[in-house]
Design an enzyme around this catalytic site. Sequence first.
Site, PDB file in Angstrom:
ATOM      1  N   LYS A  52       0.918  -1.056   0.147  1.00 31.70           N
ATOM      2  CA  LYS A  52       0.027   0.023   0.132  1.00 31.70           C
ATOM      3  C   LYS A  52       0.874   1.279  -0.025  1.00 31.70           C
ATOM      4  O   LYS A  52       0.744   2.126  -0.747  1.00 31.70           O
ATOM      5  CB  LYS A  52      -0.963   0.000   1.136  1.00 31.70           C
ATOM      6  CG  LYS A  52      -2.164  -1.034   1.132  1.00 31.70           C
ATOM      7  CD  LYS A  52      -2.742  -1.336   2.376  1.00 31.70           C
ATOM      8  CE  LYS A  52      -3.857  -2.562   2.339  1.00 31.70           C
ATOM      9  NZ  LYS A  52      -4.439  -2.910   3.648  1.00 31.70           N
ATOM     10  N   GLN A  96      -4.224  -1.307   9.877  1.00 34.48           N
ATOM     11  CA  GLN A  96      -4.273  -2.638   9.383  1.00 34.48           C
ATOM     12  C   GLN A  96      -4.652  -3.886  10.264  1.00 34.48           C
ATOM     13  O   GLN A  96      -4.315  -3.919  11.549  1.00 34.48           O
ATOM     14  CB  GLN A  96      -2.622  -3.155   8.835  1.00 34.48           C
ATOM     15  CG  GLN A  96      -2.505  -4.493   8.254  1.00 34.48           C
ATOM     16  CD  GLN A  96      -3.403  -4.461   7.212  1.00 34.48           C
ATOM     17  OE1 GLN A  96      -3.375  -3.581   6.115  1.00 34.48           O
ATOM     18  NE2 GLN A  96      -3.783  -5.526   6.669  1.00 34.48           N
ATOM     19  N   ASP A 119     -10.774   3.090   4.689  1.00 32.36           N
ATOM     20  CA  ASP A 119     -11.120   1.565   4.614  1.00 32.36           C
ATOM     21  C   ASP A 119     -12.721   1.554   4.486  1.00 32.36           C
ATOM     22  O   ASP A 119     -13.122   0.421   4.371  1.00 32.36           O
ATOM     23  CB  ASP A 119     -10.601   0.927   5.813  1.00 32.36           C
ATOM     24  CG  ASP A 119      -9.417   0.057   5.442  1.00 32.36           C
ATOM     25  OD1 ASP A 119      -9.323  -0.208   4.054  1.00 32.36           O
ATOM     26  OD2 ASP A 119      -8.697  -0.330   6.354  1.00 32.36           O
TER      27      ASP A 119
END
Length: 292
Positions: A52, A96, A119
Amino acid sequence: MEILDGKKISNQIKEEITVEVAQMKERGEKVPHLAAVLVGNDGASLTYVGSKVRSCKKIGFESTLIHLPEETTEEDLLKQVHQLNNDPAIDGYIVQLPLPKHIDEEKVLMAVDPDKDVDGFHPTNFGKMALDMETFISATPFGIMELLKRYNVDTEGKHTVVIGRSHIVGRPISILMSQKGKPGNSTVTLAHSRTQNLKELTLQADIVISALGVPRFLKADMVKEGVTIIDVGITRVADDTKEKGYYITGDVDFDNVSKKASFITPVPGGVGPMTIAMLLKNTLLARERHNN
Ligand code: NAD
């Protein structure tokens, strides 16, 4: 049979974003800045976060990786989240998952500012998604929708069977596929571990979206001719003959299922790269919304 090439489409999306970022720079505007918080040293998470951050650099975004030790307390992680919420330089960030067991994941995700939640995991954003409102759609379901759109896969009036009801893939994609729109307008069945006679359902499906994480679970005798297959699963299978000691496989028995399919995503190279591209897209959207 046509491959839904997530690698190719994700590269196209990244090129489109690169052009937009270059234009932002030319206008003297701030470029999008994505931050990623990683707690601990889980191998798969390190790989995902690493790619990412690398992708950000390639397309001209700014990026910050905040790598915290495994023993970080929930309180300290929440402090970090609040700092990111209040930092005007950061347009969007991700925490994460999975987090270490001593940290309450829900508490942390709830603390993320919905306006920076690229997200799309915060209930505010999930709720807006379910109500067809403008929001951040979680990167994986967003990526699946974009892939279907760019390959012009007809979803209207089709029967879509989603396998897996996770909050980040199965549940949201079942909502998106049933929404009014293109892609969408599908009749959706959401199957999960308690579903009985799954094969009867998948045999009726025009589209199967598999997100359970069991290697080669979906076999050729479970689907009909002409089916569209979206394989979300990513599992590392130990294999000493490979340099890394494992190989990556999806939920679908690709070699046999692909013979019956009209469209199918490969693993790797299908949904995975789309997920990263859509995270970048969400970060660009966050920057644009902060500008307006
Ligand atoms: P999860 O691991 O949280 O849950 C699995 C789901 O599968 C559950 O809802 C469960 O009910 C269902 N399930 C389990 N066994 C089943 C069975 N026998 N029959 C029917 N349903 C069953 O789900 P997740 O986090 O969505 O992850 C699923 C897979 O997708 C994993 O392999 C994960 O690595 C992968 N994944 C890939 C991406 C990507 O970018 N491609 C993103 C997220 C997750």
